[in-house]
Each structure stands twice: as C-alpha cells, then as structure tokens.
Design a protein around this motif. Structure first.
Motif, PDB file in Angstrom:
ATOM      1  N   ASP A  38     -19.151 -24.325 -30.548  1.00 28.54           N
ATOM      2  CA  ASP A  38     -19.959 -24.743 -29.411  1.00 28.54           C
ATOM      3  C   ASP A  38     -19.468 -26.104 -28.941  1.00 28.54           C
ATOM      4  OD1 ASP A  38     -21.467 -22.467 -29.536  1.00 28.54           O
ATOM      5  OD2 ASP A  38     -23.184 -23.396 -30.512  1.00 28.54           O
ATOM      6  N   GLY A  39     -19.290 -26.243 -27.652  1.00 26.17           N
ATOM      7  CA  GLY A  39     -18.831 -27.500 -27.092  1.00 26.17           C
ATOM      8  C   GLY A  39     -17.341 -27.560 -26.821  1.00 26.17           C
ATOM      9  N   ASP A  40     -16.570 -26.582 -27.327  1.00 25.18           N
ATOM     10  CA  ASP A  40     -15.134 -26.541 -27.048  1.00 25.18           C
ATOM     11  C   ASP A  40     -14.906 -26.213 -25.580  1.00 25.18           C
ATOM     12  OD1 ASP A  40     -14.610 -27.019 -29.704  1.00 25.18           O
ATOM     13  OD2 ASP A  40     -13.935 -24.986 -30.167  1.00 25.18           O
ATOM     14  N   ILE A  41     -13.829 -26.737 -25.020  1.00 23.13           N
ATOM     15  CA  ILE A  41     -13.405 -26.405 -23.665  1.00 23.13           C
ATOM     16  C   ILE A  41     -12.210 -25.460 -23.787  1.00 23.13           C
ATOM     17  CG2 ILE A  41     -12.462 -27.289 -21.500  1.00 23.13           C
ATOM     18  CD1 ILE A  41     -15.244 -28.292 -21.897  1.00 23.13           C
ATOM     19  N   VAL A  42     -12.287 -24.321 -23.094  1.00 22.89           N
ATOM     20  CA  VAL A  42     -11.179 -23.361 -23.088  1.00 22.89           C
ATOM     21  C   VAL A  42     -10.711 -23.178 -21.654  1.00 22.89           C
ATOM     22  CG1 VAL A  42     -11.927 -22.134 -25.159  1.00 22.89           C
ATOM     23  CG2 VAL A  42     -12.748 -21.381 -22.931  1.00 22.89           C
ATOM     24  N   GLU A  43      -9.445 -22.854 -21.498  1.00 21.21           N
ATOM     25  CA  GLU A  43      -8.896 -22.586 -20.178  1.00 21.21           C
ATOM     26  C   GLU A  43      -8.536 -21.116 -20.106  1.00 21.21           C
ATOM     27  OE1 GLU A  43      -5.162 -23.905 -17.368  1.00 21.21           O
ATOM     28  OE2 GLU A  43      -5.910 -25.320 -18.859  1.00 21.21           O
ATOM     29  N   GLY A  44      -8.789 -20.511 -18.974  1.00 26.47           N
ATOM     30  CA  GLY A  44      -8.477 -19.107 -18.815  1.00 26.47           C
ATOM     31  C   GLY A  44      -8.358 -18.710 -17.361  1.00 26.47           C
ATOM     32  N   THR A  45      -8.091 -17.422 -17.163  1.00 26.75           N
ATOM     33  CA  THR A  45      -7.920 -16.858 -15.834  1.00 26.75           C
ATOM     34  C   THR A  45      -9.048 -15.878 -15.557  1.00 26.75           C
ATOM     35  OG1 THR A  45      -5.525 -17.034 -16.071  1.00 26.75           O
ATOM     36  CG2 THR A  45      -6.331 -15.565 -14.348  1.00 26.75           C
ATOM     37  N   ILE A  46      -9.654 -16.000 -14.399  1.00 28.53           N
ATOM     38  CA  ILE A  46     -10.707 -15.074 -13.995  1.00 28.53           C
ATOM     39  C   ILE A  46     -10.073 -13.702 -13.785  1.00 28.53           C
ATOM     40  CG2 ILE A  46     -12.441 -14.516 -12.242  1.00 28.53           C
ATOM     41  CD1 ILE A  46     -13.132 -17.083 -13.729  1.00 28.53           C
ATOM     42  N   VAL A  47     -10.591 -12.685 -14.489  1.00 27.28           N
ATOM     43  CA  VAL A  47     -10.047 -11.337 -14.356  1.00 27.28           C
ATOM     44  C   VAL A  47     -11.014 -10.365 -13.690  1.00 27.28           C
ATOM     45  CG1 VAL A  47      -8.396 -11.525 -16.249  1.00 27.28           C
ATOM     46  CG2 VAL A  47     -10.719 -10.743 -16.723  1.00 27.28           C
ATOM     47  N   LYS A  48     -12.297 -10.742 -13.608  1.00 25.51           N
ATOM     48  CA  LYS A  48     -13.274  -9.869 -12.969  1.00 25.51           C
ATOM     49  C   LYS A  48     -14.470 -10.702 -12.533  1.00 25.51           C
ATOM     50  CE  LYS A  48     -15.844  -5.597 -13.669  1.00 25.51           C
ATOM     51  NZ  LYS A  48     -16.217  -4.563 -14.619  1.00 25.51           N
ATOM     52  N   VAL A  49     -14.966 -10.404 -11.336  1.00 23.36           N
ATOM     53  CA  VAL A  49     -16.145 -11.089 -10.821  1.00 23.36           C
ATOM     54  C   VAL A  49     -17.180 -10.035 -10.463  1.00 23.36           C
ATOM     55  CG1 VAL A  49     -17.066 -12.624  -9.051  1.00 23.36           C
ATOM     56  CG2 VAL A  49     -14.745 -12.973  -9.898  1.00 23.36           C
ATOM     57  N   ASP A  50     -18.329 -10.067 -11.125  1.00 25.64           N
ATOM     58  CA  ASP A  50     -19.447  -9.173 -10.841  1.00 25.64           C
ATOM     59  C   ASP A  50     -20.604 -10.001 -10.305  1.00 25.64           C
ATOM     60  OD1 ASP A  50     -18.305  -6.768 -11.642  1.00 25.64           O
ATOM     61  OD2 ASP A  50     -19.014  -6.945 -13.701  1.00 25.64           O
ATOM     62  N   GLY A  86      -8.000 -14.252 -10.564  1.00 20.31           N
ATOM     63  CA  GLY A  86      -6.708 -14.910 -10.644  1.00 20.31           C
ATOM     64  C   GLY A  86      -6.794 -16.425 -10.740  1.00 20.31           C
ATOM     65  N   GLU A  87      -7.942 -16.974 -10.458  1.00 20.21           N
ATOM     66  CA  GLU A  87      -8.121 -18.429 -10.509  1.00 20.21           C
ATOM     67  C   GLU A  87      -8.133 -18.914 -11.956  1.00 20.21           C
ATOM     68  OE1 GLU A  87     -11.410 -21.722  -8.963  1.00 20.21           O
ATOM     69  OE2 GLU A  87     -11.595 -19.642  -8.346  1.00 20.21           O
ATOM     70  N   ARG A  88      -7.476 -20.049 -12.227  1.00 20.16           N
ATOM     71  CA  ARG A  88      -7.488 -20.682 -13.551  1.00 20.16           C
ATOM     72  C   ARG A  88      -8.648 -21.662 -13.582  1.00 20.16           C
ATOM     73  NH1 ARG A  88      -4.713 -19.020 -17.776  1.00 20.16           N
ATOM     74  NH2 ARG A  88      -4.446 -21.102 -18.533  1.00 20.16           N
ATOM     75  N   VAL A  89      -9.484 -21.551 -14.628  1.00 23.91           N
ATOM     76  CA  VAL A  89     -10.634 -22.443 -14.759  1.00 23.91           C
ATOM     77  C   VAL A  89     -10.785 -22.900 -16.204  1.00 23.91           C
ATOM     78  CG1 VAL A  89     -11.899 -21.377 -12.846  1.00 23.91           C
ATOM     79  CG2 VAL A  89     -12.262 -20.549 -15.169  1.00 23.91           C
ATOM     80  N   GLU A  90     -11.535 -23.947 -16.391  1.00 21.98           N
ATOM     81  CA  GLU A  90     -11.934 -24.398 -17.722  1.00 21.98           C
ATOM     82  C   GLU A  90     -13.379 -24.013 -17.917  1.00 21.98           C
ATOM     83  OE1 GLU A  90     -11.199 -28.603 -17.847  1.00 21.98           O
ATOM     84  OE2 GLU A  90      -9.168 -28.294 -18.581  1.00 21.98           O
ATOM     85  N   ALA A  91     -13.739 -23.651 -19.139  1.00 19.56           N
ATOM     86  CA  ALA A  91     -15.111 -23.252 -19.438  1.00 19.56           C
ATOM     87  C   ALA A  91     -15.542 -23.883 -20.755  1.00 19.56           C
ATOM     88  CB  ALA A  91     -15.212 -21.737 -19.522  1.00 19.56           C
ATOM     89  N   LEU A  92     -16.816 -24.140 -20.845  1.00 23.35           N
ATOM     90  CA  LEU A  92     -17.418 -24.719 -22.038  1.00 23.35           C
ATOM     91  C   LEU A  92     -17.939 -23.589 -22.920  1.00 23.35           C
ATOM     92  CD1 LEU A  92     -18.523 -27.323 -23.455  1.00 23.35           C
ATOM     93  CD2 LEU A  92     -20.617 -26.957 -22.157  1.00 23.35           C
ATOM     94  N   VAL A  93     -17.560 -23.604 -24.193  1.00 26.88           N
ATOM     95  CA  VAL A  93     -18.025 -22.586 -25.128  1.00 26.88           C
ATOM     96  C   VAL A  93     -19.453 -22.887 -25.519  1.00 26.88           C
ATOM     97  CG1 VAL A  93     -17.686 -21.531 -27.404  1.00 26.88           C
ATOM     98  CG2 VAL A  93     -15.713 -22.153 -26.016  1.00 26.88           C
TER      99      VAL A  93
END
Length: 93
Positions: A38-50, A86-93
């Motif tokens: 909890d609290g880690d920041i991860v970077e990833g790519t959006i693959v689906k938007v609902d 396709g957008e690259r974002v950072e997210a908080l775990v």
C-alpha cells in the motif's frame, strides 16, 4: 516402385536441471514476481476503459483495476474524460 523405410531420428534431448540449484530456481521465480505494498506508485498503460473502472497494464500477470471514482476528486466523473486507452499513467497502490 521403391519402398523406403521411415528414417529413424535420435530421441529428443531433455534438459535436466538447466536452471541450477534449488536456490537458483527459487531466485528465478522470485525475479518474475513483483510484490506491491500500500502506498507504492506503479506506472502502467491503460488497456481498457469502462464506465465503472479502468484496467492498467503494469507489466505483470494481471492488470491493475482503478475504479472510476478513484480517477478524480470528482466522484461522478466519466473515465473516458480522464484517461484513454494507450495512455501511460502512474497509480497509487
């Protein structure tokens, strides 16, 4: 007419213990698993938007799920207005 016998091929070779010791195997497995806290920041790519959630590919066996209410301080936001596939974002775990 000539009949030829099927050619015989050598039995396939099977690699035995090609990774090394038990410790080497466990280290190889551990290198493929990423642990998050909890609290880690991860970077990833959006693959689906609902309507209710966004799936984020963070490069491991499963995608991260971001609920639409967590995308913005506005809780009733439409995810398509905030992110796109396709957008690259950072997210908080």
């Amino acid at each position: 007419m000539t009949i030829t016998a099927p050619s015989t091929t050598a039995a396939p070779q099977v690699a035995v213990n090609d990774i090394g010791s038990e410790e080497d195997f466990l280290a190889a497995v551990d290198a493929t698993i990423k642990y998050f806290n909890d609290g880690d920041i991860v970077e990833g790519t959006i693959v689906k938007v609902d309507r209710d959630e966004v799936l984020l590919d963070i490069g491991y066996k499963t995608e991260g799920v971001i609920l639409s209410r967590e995308l913005s301080i506005k809780h009733d936001v439409d995810p398509t207005e905030v992110v796109e596939v396709g957008e690259r974002v950072e997210a908080l775990v």
